[in-house]
Design a protein around this motif. Structure first.
Motif, PDB file in Angstrom:
ATOM      1  N   SER A 122      17.950  43.711  97.010  1.00  0.00           N
ATOM      2  CA  SER A 122      19.121  44.490  96.610  1.00  0.00           C
ATOM      3  C   SER A 122      20.054  43.728  95.682  1.00  0.00           C
ATOM      4  CB  SER A 122      19.894  44.921  97.862  1.00  0.00           C
ATOM      5  OG  SER A 122      20.317  43.781  98.607  1.00  0.00           O
ATOM      6  N   TYR A 123      19.954  42.400  95.641  1.00  0.00           N
ATOM      7  CA  TYR A 123      20.891  41.649  94.825  1.00  0.00           C
ATOM      8  C   TYR A 123      20.391  41.455  93.389  1.00  0.00           C
ATOM      9  CZ  TYR A 123      17.951  38.351  97.409  1.00  0.00           C
ATOM     10  OH  TYR A 123      16.902  37.737  98.034  1.00  0.00           O
ATOM     11  N   PHE A 124      19.303  42.107  93.029  1.00  0.00           N
ATOM     12  CA  PHE A 124      18.892  42.157  91.639  1.00  0.00           C
ATOM     13  C   PHE A 124      19.302  43.508  91.057  1.00  0.00           C
ATOM     14  CE2 PHE A 124      16.049  38.909  93.318  1.00  0.00           C
ATOM     15  CZ  PHE A 124      16.116  37.950  92.321  1.00  0.00           C
ATOM     16  N   ALA A 125      19.761  43.491  89.813  1.00  0.00           N
ATOM     17  CA  ALA A 125      20.217  44.715  89.163  1.00  0.00           C
ATOM     18  C   ALA A 125      19.540  44.837  87.813  1.00  0.00           C
ATOM     19  CB  ALA A 125      21.740  44.704  89.000  1.00  0.00           C
ATOM     20  N   LEU A 126      19.181  46.085  87.461  1.00  0.00           N
ATOM     21  CA  LEU A 126      18.510  46.367  86.192  1.00  0.00           C
ATOM     22  C   LEU A 126      19.246  47.504  85.519  1.00  0.00           C
ATOM     23  CD1 LEU A 126      16.166  45.873  84.247  1.00  0.00           C
ATOM     24  CD2 LEU A 126      14.780  47.440  85.616  1.00  0.00           C
ATOM     25  N   ASP A 127      19.796  47.234  84.321  1.00  0.00           N
ATOM     26  CA  ASP A 127      20.501  48.265  83.580  1.00  0.00           C
ATOM     27  C   ASP A 127      19.503  49.330  83.128  1.00  0.00           C
ATOM     28  OD1 ASP A 127      21.660  49.505  80.968  1.00  0.00           O
ATOM     29  OD2 ASP A 127      23.374  48.560  81.956  1.00  0.00           O
ATOM     30  N   LYS A 128      19.810  50.564  83.461  1.00  0.00           N
ATOM     31  CA  LYS A 128      18.891  51.666  83.208  1.00  0.00           C
ATOM     32  C   LYS A 128      18.602  51.840  81.727  1.00  0.00           C
ATOM     33  CE  LYS A 128      18.663  56.710  83.671  1.00  0.00           C
ATOM     34  NZ  LYS A 128      19.363  57.909  84.193  1.00  0.00           N
ATOM     35  N   ASN A 129      19.622  51.657  80.899  1.00  0.00           N
ATOM     36  CA  ASN A 129      19.464  51.947  79.474  1.00  0.00           C
ATOM     37  C   ASN A 129      19.011  50.733  78.668  1.00  0.00           C
ATOM     38  OD1 ASN A 129      20.380  54.664  79.808  1.00  0.00           O
ATOM     39  ND2 ASN A 129      22.469  53.891  79.948  1.00  0.00           N
ATOM     40  N   THR A 130      19.618  49.582  78.950  1.00  0.00           N
ATOM     41  CA  THR A 130      19.339  48.411  78.119  1.00  0.00           C
ATOM     42  C   THR A 130      18.180  47.573  78.624  1.00  0.00           C
ATOM     43  OG1 THR A 130      20.879  47.001  79.354  1.00  0.00           O
ATOM     44  CG2 THR A 130      21.786  48.300  77.531  1.00  0.00           C
ATOM     45  N   GLY A 131      17.814  47.709  79.916  1.00  0.00           N
ATOM     46  CA  GLY A 131      16.750  46.884  80.470  1.00  0.00           C
ATOM     47  C   GLY A 131      17.182  45.470  80.789  1.00  0.00           C
ATOM     48  N   VAL A 132      18.511  45.224  80.820  1.00  0.00           N
ATOM     49  CA  VAL A 132      19.003  43.879  81.122  1.00  0.00           C
ATOM     50  C   VAL A 132      18.888  43.654  82.627  1.00  0.00           C
ATOM     51  CG1 VAL A 132      21.018  42.382  81.140  1.00  0.00           C
ATOM     52  CG2 VAL A 132      20.522  43.788  79.133  1.00  0.00           C
ATOM     53  N   LEU A 133      18.187  42.597  83.014  1.00  0.00           N
ATOM     54  CA  LEU A 133      17.960  42.242  84.418  1.00  0.00           C
ATOM     55  C   LEU A 133      18.912  41.111  84.796  1.00  0.00           C
ATOM     56  CD1 LEU A 133      16.216  42.641  86.988  1.00  0.00           C
ATOM     57  CD2 LEU A 133      14.679  40.897  86.077  1.00  0.00           C
ATOM     58  N   THR A 134      19.690  41.324  85.859  1.00  0.00           N
ATOM     59  CA  THR A 134      20.648  40.322  86.331  1.00  0.00           C
ATOM     60  C   THR A 134      20.481  40.119  87.826  1.00  0.00           C
ATOM     61  OG1 THR A 134      22.345  42.030  86.640  1.00  0.00           O
ATOM     62  CG2 THR A 134      22.345  40.856  84.522  1.00  0.00           C
ATOM     63  N   VAL A 135      21.069  39.036  88.328  1.00  0.00           N
ATOM     64  CA  VAL A 135      21.108  38.767  89.762  1.00  0.00           C
ATOM     65  C   VAL A 135      22.567  38.622  90.157  1.00  0.00           C
ATOM     66  CG1 VAL A 135      20.757  36.285  89.368  1.00  0.00           C
ATOM     67  CG2 VAL A 135      20.319  37.248  91.640  1.00  0.00           C
ATOM     68  N   SER A 136      22.977  39.373  91.169  1.00  0.00           N
ATOM     69  CA  SER A 136      24.388  39.475  91.498  1.00  0.00           C
ATOM     70  C   SER A 136      24.881  38.377  92.419  1.00  0.00           C
ATOM     71  CB  SER A 136      24.662  40.832  92.166  1.00  0.00           C
ATOM     72  OG  SER A 136      23.916  40.953  93.367  1.00  0.00           O
ATOM     73  N   THR A 137      24.007  37.604  92.990  1.00  0.00           N
ATOM     74  CA  THR A 137      24.430  36.591  93.952  1.00  0.00           C
ATOM     75  C   THR A 137      23.785  35.263  93.616  1.00  0.00           C
ATOM     76  OG1 THR A 137      24.591  36.080  96.324  1.00  0.00           O
ATOM     77  CG2 THR A 137      22.540  37.042  95.546  1.00  0.00           C
ATOM     78  N   GLN A 138      24.256  34.240  94.275  1.00  0.00           N
ATOM     79  CA  GLN A 138      23.663  32.916  94.083  1.00  0.00           C
ATOM     80  C   GLN A 138      22.319  32.843  94.803  1.00  0.00           C
ATOM     81  OE1 GLN A 138      26.299  29.778  95.325  1.00  0.00           O
ATOM     82  NE2 GLN A 138      27.344  29.718  93.365  1.00  0.00           N
ATOM     83  N   LEU A 139      21.355  32.251  94.133  1.00  0.00           N
ATOM     84  CA  LEU A 139      20.037  32.058  94.728  1.00  0.00           C
ATOM     85  C   LEU A 139      19.926  30.641  95.279  1.00  0.00           C
ATOM     86  CD1 LEU A 139      17.784  33.801  92.038  1.00  0.00           C
ATOM     87  CD2 LEU A 139      18.768  34.773  94.118  1.00  0.00           C
ATOM     88  N   ASP A 140      19.218  30.545  96.391  1.00  0.00           N
ATOM     89  CA  ASP A 140      19.036  29.245  97.054  1.00  0.00           C
ATOM     90  C   ASP A 140      17.536  28.976  97.133  1.00  0.00           C
ATOM     91  OD1 ASP A 140      19.110  26.956  98.507  1.00  0.00           O
ATOM     92  OD2 ASP A 140      20.106  27.808 100.277  1.00  0.00           O
TER      93      ASP A 140
END
Length: 898
Positions: free
Chosen positions: A527-545
């Motif tokens: 759930s902490y990964f986000a993908l912009d529907k239009n641009t296809g930009v993939l981000t992560v909303s939290t710190q990864l360990d």
């Protein structure tokens, strides 16, 4: 008169008393919890409190009361006695409290009285406080300035912002973004900067601040734009405030490139050759010229016209449609009509130099009428263009063609000219009917337009051509295609929230909406990964360990907008790269090792287990001994602790070491652990006899000594511990007149007299005492010679010493002393009957010893006196009753170890 004066003056006195109003100014941060001190009214008004020296006895106590419990009263609590003002349980939210005071400023200072008034733009909480009793009565106006804290992130009023930029915009063109971000916080906590996540190398942002402090972002063009190359840029605009830490908000920014008339019409070819038969009917379509303009809308409108070089007769003979470029026969061809016509046609665009194409028309004069081709379209047809959907089945009918000779004199045949998946075949049972149909499914993505001709000719060689254009209509028959089916990414752990990972890209060969692609995360994506529907930009909303999870693998979908929609799936793998954020960790903070003494040098004492959750160089751990490094060493690779030398428990029974573990990160992290080494005793020390001190010492024993009396003791110690230090005493050799007269206690080493001594028992007794421990596997022992001289006195010391210097002829008894170690409570149970048994035993032994001794004495005295004297010569000495027993010398003992 006095009464009138008092009536006149009295009200003014009362007014003066009640007009003692005071203003107090405080300030505090919004969002504070309940119970925070705002200020003390009594102290700040310099009023006497109950703590004063005489105030309590001379004046009534002060009372503070809120004059009204309006909006401000719910945020504070007033102590009626002390006048202290505290925050209440209702949290103060500056943005809610002062929602109408836009552009408010913060009144500085701490929560204390200010001598100056707060700024009129501050967010103020107003309170009226009454101070009683009458002697101190006053109305206090309390103004509390609420200071802003950064508790709101910037937020754009709309999630998507669209901006249009003309493609000919010069570099440094500035365009205001009409929907700036809003932040309820004030001052530096408000919006400070804007930035673009992806500027494509041609855009940047600038911020302008007006006189009211409002900040407006401006988009600045940094490079050349070309709508025909890229007509739209999609990025993310980020607004950031000036708080600590800063908060951000974002919106999607779509930059559309508007068209300008920077392209002119162009023909694909410069000349077109057309043949026209002289008997062609009016309205016969000869050819169509077509020019292309890359611009849009009105900038791409093209009109067609004849050049001025075209003579008027040719203009009258051939009609040119100015919109479509179609050329048709407008008048009848007669004998005077020239056979060759050169038509120069111009393609005109707004503000452009016309494009030029030359159409050469050759007229063939015939005496007979050419064959006729009459089409009857089955598929949808508009102005000679047939529209077919792709993926239509094989043998889809397009049109019927009737081929005939107007003069009905000649045989007419036909064929299909042109490339494409089409077939023209006779339609039986009719002779002059032909069916045009497809031979395989059409594919819009392969070819969108086909131009074929149905050619009819008669036996005299006259040809007639009927051109048919087939336009393939797109269908949603293609799924989006990712540029990569496996998208491998990496990111360092402890990343910032909303970190950019990648921009997905998928293409769809379909056209229009059917080719528009949207992006979605698969159901297996965290759930902490986000993908912009239009641009296809993939981000992560939290710190990864990385230590929590090193690899992520999930699917993403690209979905087109067709009906029904089609989709494709790609796999995203994310490797979290390690950072040195974990210290080495010992399995235990305290380690204990039990090692037998005399353990060989560099032998393995124990293994120190340590781990580091990091990977690679960051997880490499080096161990070292912080103290005692001159004795102990540790193997860094295996964690094996060793001693350089053999350890002796008797010198030191335990060691406490501190081990440090340092990882290979930069900077390195470390931790320590405590190591306790306890040396286990082994039986490596024989008992040490402390008394008697020498094999040459002796002790005088009086003949009158009663049986059971203690004579002396053997005292020894053992440096070992436990059973290795439990000592047992035994007599393994005896020499003397009656050597069995003495016994030794195996536990205590006490030597006692067993039997009464007779006159013939006088002499030197030599007892070889073995002092043995209970060590395992082999007990160790020492021996000592106990010398007892039975006589009334010591009259000749030198004689005794000469006897002691002789090697005693003593046979050694290999009898192992037995020491029974019983629990204490059993000894306590038998203690009650022990005195009785001892007494009875002494009486019985005494009687037997007395009778036996007397009989032996009489026999010896009668017949064997001289023989006895010779036999015991070496152990007897002359008696001298004058020797003092206290002068008896005890000499050092030499202890021999067997």
């Amino acid at each position: 008169h006095l009464l009138l004066f008092l009536l006149f003056v009295g009200p003014f006195n009362c007014f003066a008393s009640y007009s003692r109003a005071t203003e107090l100014f405080y300030s505090l941060n919004e969002g504070l919890p309940a119970g925070v001190l705002i200020g003390s009214l009594a102290r700040d008004l310099r009023l006497p409190t109950a703590g004063g020296q005489q105030a309590a006895s001379l004046q009534p106590p002060l009372s503070f009361t809120l004059a009204s419990h309006g909006l401000g009263g719910q945020y504070v609590q007033l102590d009626n006695r002390s006048g202290e003002l505290h925050t209440s349980a209702v949290e103060i939210d500056r943005e809610t409290l002062c929602v109408e005071s836009s552009g408010a400023t913060i009144f500085g200072g701490s929560a204390a009285v200010s001598s100056s008034s707060p700024s009129p733009e501050s967010c103020l909480l107003l309170l009226d406080v009454l101070v009683l009793p009458q002697e101190y009565f006053r109305l206090v106006k309390v103004k509390i300035a609420i200071r802003d804290v950064n508790d709101n992130a910037p937020r754009f009023p709309v999630p998507h912002i669209r901006l249009s930029v003309p493609e000919n915009a010069p570099v440094n063109t500035r365009l205001a973004i009409e929907h700036p971000a809003l932040d309820p916080d004030m001052g530096t906590n408000g919006v400070q900067t804007y930035r673009l996540r992806d500027n494509y190398g041609v855009f940047t942002l600038d911020v302008e601040e007006n006189e009211n402090g409002e900040r407006t972002p401006y988009l600045i063009v940094m490079g050349a734009l070309d709508r025909e190359t890229q007509d739209e840029y999609v990025t993310v605009i980020v607004a950031e405030d000036g708080g600590t830490p800063p908060l951000v908000g974002s919106a999607t920014l779509t930059i559309g490139i508007s068209d300008i008339n920077d392209n002119c019409p162009q023909f694909n070819e410069s000349q077109l050759n057309v043949t026209l038969y002289g008997n062609s009917s009016l309205g016969t379509h000869m050819a169509t010229v077509h020019a292309v303009d890359m611009d849009l809308g009105s900038n791409a409108q093209i009109t067609y016209s004849y050049s001025q070089k075209v003579p008027q007769p040719s203009r009258d003979l051939f009609h040119l449609n100015e919109s479509t470029g179609a050329i048709t026969l407008s008048t009848k061809v007669d004998g005077d009509t020239p056979r060759l016509h050169r038509l120069i046609i111009l393609g005109n665009g707004p503000g452009c130099i016309p494009a030029v194409i030359t159409v050469l028309v050759t007229i063939i004069k015939v005496m007979m009428r050419p064959p006729e081709v009459v089409p009857r379209f089955i598929a949808n047809e508009v102005e000679g263009v047939v529209y077919l959907k792709e993926l239509e089945p094989i043998n889809t009918p397009i049109a019927f063609f009737t081929i005939k000779d107007p003069d009905e004199k000649y045989k007419v045949s036909c064929y299909l000219d042109g490339d494409g998946p089409f077939r023209l075949s006779p339609y039986k049972p009719y002779n002059n009917e032909y069916l045009l149909e497809t031979t395989k499914p059409l594919d819009f993505e392969t070819q969108q337009l086909y131009e074929i001709s149905v050619v009819a000719w008669n036996s005299e060689g006259f040809h007639v051509k009927k051109v048919v254009k087939v336009q393939v209509l797109d269908d949603n028959d293609n799924s989006p295609v990712f540029s990569e089916q496996l998208i491998e990414l990496s990111i360092e752990e402890n990343n910032v929230p909303n970190a950019f990972l990648t921009k997905l890209h998928a293409t769809d060969a379909d056209s229009g909406e059917r080719g528009q692609v949207s992006y979605f995360l698969g159901p297996d994506a965290p759930s902490y990964f986000a993908l912009d529907k239009n641009t296809g930009v993939l981000t992560v909303s939290t710190q990864l360990d990385r230590e929590e999870k090193e690899k992520y693998r999930y699917t993403v979908k690209a979905v087109d907008s067709g009906f029904p929609p089609r989709e494709s799936i790609a796999t995203v793998t994310i490797t979290v790269l390690d950072k040195n954020d974990n210290s080495p960790r010992f399995i235990n903070k305290d380690f204990s090792f039990f090692v037998p003494e005399n353990f060989p040098g560099f032998g393995e004492i124990g293994v120190i287990s340590v781990t580091d959750a990091d990977a690679g160089q960051n997880g490499w751990v080096a161990l070292s001994v912080l103290n005692g490094s001159d004795i102990f060493v540790i193997d860094t690779g295996k964690g094996v602790l060793r001693a350089k030398v053999s350890l002796d428990r008797e010198q030191q029974s335990s060691y406490v070491l501190w081990i440090e573990a340092v990882d290979g990160g930069d900077p390195a992290l470390s931790s320590t652990a405590k190591i306790t080494i306890l040396l286990l005793d082994i039986n490596d020390n024989p008992p040490l006899v402390l008394f008697p001190q020498s094999n040459m010492s002796y002790l005088l024993v009086l003949p009158s000594t009663l049986p059971g009396s203690p004579i002396t003791e053997v005292y020894a110690v053992d440096k070992d511990t436990g059973m290795n230090a439990v000592i047992a005493y035994s007599i393994i050799g005896r020499r003397g007149p009656r050597p069995e007269s003495f016994r030794i206690d195996p536990k205590t080493g006490n030597i006692t007299l067993e039997e009464s001594l007779m006159q013939n028992d006088y002499g030197l007794y030599r007892l070889l005492v073995k002092v043995s421990d209970h060590g395992y596997p082999e007990p160790l022992h020492s021996t000592v010679m106990v010398n007892l001289f039975v006589n009334d006195t010591v009259s000749n010391e030198s004689y005794i010493e000469s006897l002691l210097r002789k090697e005693p002829d003593i046979s050694v008894e290999e009898k192992q002393p037995q020491i029974s170690i019983e629990p204490t409570h059993k000894k306590m149970e038998s203690a009650s009957c022990m005195p009785t048994l001892v007494a009875l035993s002494i009486i019985s032994l005494g009687s037997i010893a007395l009778v036996t001794g007397m009989g032996i004495y009489i026999c010896l005295r009668k017949g064997k006196k001289h023989h006895r004297a010779d036999e015991n010569l070496e152990v007897q000495i002359p008696l001298n009753g004058r020797i003092n027993l206290h002068m008896l010398e005890k000499k050092p003992v030499e202890i021999s170890n067997i």
